[in-house]
Design a protein around this motif. Sequence first.
Motif, PDB file in Angstrom:
ATOM      1  N   ASP A 178     -75.100 -48.156 -35.074  1.00 21.80           N
ATOM      2  CA  ASP A 178     -75.298 -46.988 -35.938  1.00 21.80           C
ATOM      3  C   ASP A 178     -76.124 -45.910 -35.268  1.00 21.80           C
ATOM      4  O   ASP A 178     -77.047 -46.199 -34.506  1.00 21.80           O
ATOM      5  N   CYS A 179     -75.757 -44.682 -35.544  1.00 12.77           N
ATOM      6  CA  CYS A 179     -76.583 -43.531 -35.188  1.00 12.77           C
ATOM      7  C   CYS A 179     -76.546 -42.568 -36.360  1.00 12.77           C
ATOM      8  O   CYS A 179     -75.567 -41.846 -36.551  1.00 12.77           O
ATOM      9  N   SER A 225     -90.371 -33.116 -52.526  1.00 11.96           N
ATOM     10  CA  SER A 225     -88.930 -33.392 -52.592  1.00 11.96           C
ATOM     11  C   SER A 225     -88.364 -33.715 -51.210  1.00 11.96           C
ATOM     12  O   SER A 225     -87.505 -34.591 -51.075  1.00 11.96           O
ATOM     13  N   SER A 226     -88.842 -33.050 -50.174  1.00 11.08           N
ATOM     14  CA  SER A 226     -88.276 -33.280 -48.843  1.00 11.08           C
ATOM     15  C   SER A 226     -88.719 -34.610 -48.241  1.00 11.08           C
ATOM     16  O   SER A 226     -88.121 -35.080 -47.265  1.00 11.08           O
ATOM     17  N   GLN A 227     -89.731 -35.264 -48.821  1.00 15.67           N
ATOM     18  CA  GLN A 227     -90.164 -36.566 -48.293  1.00 15.67           C
ATOM     19  C   GLN A 227     -89.097 -37.642 -48.476  1.00 15.67           C
ATOM     20  O   GLN A 227     -89.133 -38.689 -47.834  1.00 15.67           O
ATOM     21  N   LEU A 228     -88.117 -37.375 -49.346  1.00 16.21           N
ATOM     22  CA  LEU A 228     -87.060 -38.356 -49.625  1.00 16.21           C
ATOM     23  C   LEU A 228     -85.823 -38.128 -48.763  1.00 16.21           C
ATOM     24  O   LEU A 228     -84.789 -38.754 -48.976  1.00 16.21           O
ATOM     25  N   TRP A 229     -85.921 -37.225 -47.797  1.00 13.75           N
ATOM     26  CA  TRP A 229     -84.747 -36.674 -47.122  1.00 13.75           C
ATOM     27  C   TRP A 229     -83.838 -37.734 -46.500  1.00 13.75           C
ATOM     28  O   TRP A 229     -82.621 -37.636 -46.581  1.00 13.75           O
ATOM     29  N   THR A 230     -84.402 -38.754 -45.862  1.00 13.50           N
ATOM     30  CA  THR A 230     -83.531 -39.710 -45.167  1.00 13.50           C
ATOM     31  C   THR A 230     -82.726 -40.578 -46.115  1.00 13.50           C
ATOM     32  O   THR A 230     -81.646 -41.053 -45.753  1.00 13.50           O
ATOM     33  N   PHE A 231     -83.225 -40.802 -47.333  1.00 16.76           N
ATOM     34  CA  PHE A 231     -82.478 -41.683 -48.232  1.00 16.76           C
ATOM     35  C   PHE A 231     -81.874 -40.977 -49.444  1.00 16.76           C
ATOM     36  O   PHE A 231     -80.813 -41.372 -49.922  1.00 16.76           O
ATOM     37  N   ALA A 232     -82.504 -39.916 -49.942  1.00 17.31           N
ATOM     38  CA  ALA A 232     -81.915 -39.204 -51.084  1.00 17.31           C
ATOM     39  C   ALA A 232     -80.653 -38.447 -50.672  1.00 17.31           C
ATOM     40  O   ALA A 232     -79.813 -38.145 -51.521  1.00 17.31           O
ATOM     41  N   THR A 233     -80.516 -38.137 -49.377  1.00 17.95           N
ATOM     42  CA  THR A 233     -79.293 -37.477 -48.896  1.00 17.95           C
ATOM     43  C   THR A 233     -78.158 -38.477 -48.698  1.00 17.95           C
ATOM     44  O   THR A 233     -77.015 -38.080 -48.453  1.00 17.95           O
ATOM     45  N   HIS A 268     -77.039 -47.562 -42.455  1.00 18.66           N
ATOM     46  CA  HIS A 268     -77.393 -46.215 -42.008  1.00 18.66           C
ATOM     47  C   HIS A 268     -78.857 -45.867 -42.261  1.00 18.66           C
ATOM     48  O   HIS A 268     -79.258 -44.715 -42.113  1.00 18.66           O
ATOM     49  N   HIS A 269     -79.624 -46.875 -42.664  1.00 14.66           N
ATOM     50  CA  HIS A 269     -81.049 -46.643 -42.917  1.00 14.66           C
ATOM     51  C   HIS A 269     -81.788 -47.922 -42.579  1.00 14.66           C
ATOM     52  O   HIS A 269     -81.342 -49.001 -42.971  1.00 14.66           O
ATOM     53  N   PRO A 270     -82.879 -47.810 -41.794  1.00 15.41           N
ATOM     54  CA  PRO A 270     -83.549 -46.608 -41.295  1.00 15.41           C
ATOM     55  C   PRO A 270     -82.638 -45.775 -40.388  1.00 15.41           C
ATOM     56  O   PRO A 270     -81.771 -46.323 -39.714  1.00 15.41           O
ATOM     57  N   THR A 271     -82.887 -44.491 -40.387  1.00  8.96           N
ATOM     58  CA  THR A 271     -82.122 -43.609 -39.522  1.00  8.96           C
ATOM     59  C   THR A 271     -82.589 -43.788 -38.077  1.00  8.96           C
ATOM     60  O   THR A 271     -83.642 -44.372 -37.806  1.00  8.96           O
ATOM     61  N   THR A 272     -81.811 -43.274 -37.156  1.00  8.13           N
ATOM     62  CA  THR A 272     -82.087 -43.489 -35.730  1.00  8.13           C
ATOM     63  C   THR A 272     -83.327 -42.745 -35.266  1.00  8.13           C
ATOM     64  O   THR A 272     -84.243 -43.329 -34.686  1.00  8.13           O
ATOM     65  N   GLU A 287     -88.720 -50.111 -46.252  1.00  4.39           N
ATOM     66  CA  GLU A 287     -88.381 -49.970 -44.842  1.00  4.39           C
ATOM     67  C   GLU A 287     -88.735 -48.559 -44.376  1.00  4.39           C
ATOM     68  O   GLU A 287     -88.852 -47.632 -45.192  1.00  4.39           O
ATOM     69  N   VAL A 288     -88.922 -48.415 -43.085  1.00  6.29           N
ATOM     70  CA  VAL A 288     -89.285 -47.105 -42.549  1.00  6.29           C
ATOM     71  C   VAL A 288     -88.089 -46.172 -42.639  1.00  6.29           C
ATOM     72  O   VAL A 288     -86.941 -46.616 -42.687  1.00  6.29           O
ATOM     73  N   PRO A 289     -88.312 -44.851 -42.657  1.00  4.83           N
ATOM     74  CA  PRO A 289     -87.196 -43.909 -42.776  1.00  4.83           C
ATOM     75  C   PRO A 289     -86.467 -43.661 -41.461  1.00  4.83           C
ATOM     76  O   PRO A 289     -85.314 -43.238 -41.455  1.00  4.83           O
ATOM     77  N   PHE A 290     -87.146 -43.910 -40.339  1.00  9.01           N
ATOM     78  CA  PHE A 290     -86.558 -43.673 -39.015  1.00  9.01           C
ATOM     79  C   PHE A 290     -87.278 -44.546 -38.006  1.00  9.01           C
ATOM     80  O   PHE A 290     -88.421 -44.963 -38.212  1.00  9.01           O
ATOM     81  N   LYS A 291     -86.600 -44.816 -36.908  1.00  5.41           N
ATOM     82  CA  LYS A 291     -87.174 -45.674 -35.873  1.00  5.41           C
ATOM     83  C   LYS A 291     -87.974 -44.864 -34.860  1.00  5.41           C
ATOM     84  O   LYS A 291     -88.979 -45.341 -34.334  1.00  5.41           O
TER      85      LYS A 291
END
Length: 904
Positions: free
Chosen positions: A36-37, A456-464, A477-481, A507-511
């Motif tokens: 995944d990326c 609101s933007s703190q949710l960006w990786t998962f609310a999108t 697809h989460h955590p994001t790359t 889980e973390v939002p990104f690695k």
Amino acid sequence: MAEEMSKNYDPAVNEPAILQKWLDGDYYKRREGVGDCTVTIPPPNVTGILHMGHATDDSIQDAIVRMARMRGRSTRWILGTDHAGIATQTKVDKKLKSEGISRLEIGRDKFIDACWDWTHEYGGTIVEQIKRMGCSVDFEGERFTMDPEYAEAVRKVFCDWYHDGLIYRGKRIVNWCPSCTTAISDDEAEYKEEKGHLWHLRYPLTEPVNGQEYIVVATTRPETMLGDTGVAVSSKDPEKAAFVGKTVKLPIVDREIPIFDDWHVDPNFGSGFVKVTPAHDPNDYAMGEAHGLEKINIFDEHAVVVEGYGEFTGMTRDECREAVVAWFEEHGLLDHIDEHEHSVMHCYRCDNTLEPWLSEQWFVAVDKLKQPALDAVKDGRVTFHPARWTDTYTTWMENLKDWCISRQLWWGHRIPVFYCEDCGWEDACMDDVHVCPTCGGTHVHQDENVLDTWFSSQLWTFATQGWPQKPEMLEGHHPTTALVTARDIIALWVARMVMSSLYFLDEVPFKDVVIYPTILAKDGSRMSKSKGNGVDPMDLIDMYGADAMRFNLLTLCTNNQDVKFDADIDKKTKKLKGSPRTEQARAFVTKIWNASRFLLMNMDGYTPGEPVAKTAADAWMFSRLAKAVKLVTEGIEHYTFGEMARGVQNFFWNEVCDWYVEVTKTRLKDDEDRLQAQRNLIFVLDTSLRIMHPLMPFVTEAIWDTMPASWLDMKADGTCERAEALMVAAWPEPADFERFIDEPAERSFELARAVVSDARSTRARYRISPKQALPVVVAAHSAEAAEALEGMSSFICGLANIPEMTVAIDAGFAGKPEASIALAGPDFDAYVVVGDLVDFAAEKARLEKELAASEKELAAAERTLSNEGFVAKAAPEVVAKKRERAAELTDTIAAIKAQLVDFA
């Protein structure tokens, strides 16, 4: 093939055509694969335009996503925009004002409609600019922080945290903007050094202390003395101990206030007596809490003095300051005034001076959130690149205070807390409430405030990605790359994303967090419209093409915190005149095109086949190609973009074009060797285009469209299966190219290259025709080097027009041949015999004359630069040019002296 490539590459023509091909082919859409990326683009303001930071950020992200797509990974690059509460509301306010309309006159609902109209009219600009850059994001999956699904996610986070006791309402000091009439977070306040004054004011003691009838307080804000409720001294100041426990009569308002000691006070500041205004200073607020002081707010939301202060009521801050100072002077209580430079907070949007202001706001209690977010970085689940930004993150988290999340705006996510005016019921609810669930009353209203944009933007990786409605979309697809972002929002955004993702998804939002350098103006200052030193990425694209702009920006991505962008801007028009380094990047794009065109013009009779290293040049090239594949792959994987981009340019320009293509030209004329030479050249070109594609997608795609299949397209049965587009062609994996790495072949060829270069440079230096044969004698420093050079002698002689090359080891070297030019190297010393082709006496005289002139000019330049008056008063660009010239002269002098050795 060749006829399909125009003589010149024109980005203005080619880039739009290639972009349309990508869009028509749906290549940008989410693709499933092995591994995944997923990358979420940091959402720019919906009404914003692309700036150099965006362009750098997007170039990095596109390189990451394009390589992953070519490797067959499941790719998602999520595009979206932020509603930008304060910025958008400010713009709409200005628009309405220009039409003679007030926000307050039309009411909240109509104003929000006007904000939506504004976003619909201007919101697509930056998206189209991102598209023009060639960024391969899924434009059909564009998200917006005010979309209904996203708004539901924001509301859920608020309600869950509210019911879990992590959100509360309280009265505290906030940074208040009197112009925007809203709270501003500490991280969004901009500090500016300003020249001001330190006023020393006399406060009468209610009873004399040691014969002293008054104390002197020092302050930069005399106007706030109207709200003083105490005077503090340092706990470490024994001279003030006698005053502790006494009181003073506050002038003007005639309020009796206590004197106390507190650790917040610096005994060396001013007189050592500090006025305490708990409602208008955060330190004073803390002291007020500790000592039970009254908190009196003397300003309204516009920073105007409220009722109850006589002649001062209705005055602005500045007016009140003048009036208070005049009153103290008139009553003999102004002790003296000092000049004083201090740091003042300004609103990042309107530049108005912020007011520390006591008001009721909503807060997130961070104590339960910050430790898990700290642990995630410390244990490596989230890694910063460069690593030094880890300290910035951890320091901020360790000192994190409760987060003020309410904003006094109309545009944004309205706080979902409802109140019953009849029974006092209050709750945070996912659905709007019109009837009180406790008493059944209908006098229910919603909180007037909206949420901070960063909430609101703190949710960006998962609310999108479908949370909370479709959590299955997150699977795999989460955590994001990676998150690619700027350093100034590590605290504002990065940390908050980690906290919220850990809380709601565990889980973390990104690695990885990739922090790109800040792009500064040529003189090292911040780019800004007001200074006229900003560079519009669209102007660079118009002038040089998207590939050139992107590649140049990637070369700037080093470990440096800030980098200067060498743009020349017209001082009068503020328009871009040129950018030398972007010009160089365009030259590289042109080189790629021209070299490819030349090769494809010589492909008559070509059929795909396996590359075979029949010559030393082939073996060297294949080995260098394998290392280039590794360089680019690891460069993107490890986010070392600057080093990688410069390395791949050196590889393709200096090794592929200047050497391999040149030495292989003759083989294209040999009927027996032609086909294999063609196969090798196409293999090298195809591989090179694939690894350069994430960096310069347009030109590489345009060339690849005209190419025949290569060995990379061949299947086991000998047939070819060519991809529809380069951007979805297979990536050359380093593991598959390891077999081509041949260190001895590289070593031998590099020695040969060095001898050829020595012969060519000698001809160029002394203006000898390339057709003139020049014997060469080589003194090798090792038997290994001698053996390699002897084995390559026929290749060297043919390429450099050397009739005879003699090779000896140092121990058996007879000495410098007569009438020869010596060139020293790490592995050998070469002696190019020029005979009577060079008039040694005349050449020596010419060089000595040139040396004297250069040394004279350098001495004059150094005298000028050592003049402190010149450096201080001259324009920065003049000083810079003088320094550049001094550096050039230093290099010239060293080169001339090296040449003079030949004539000793």
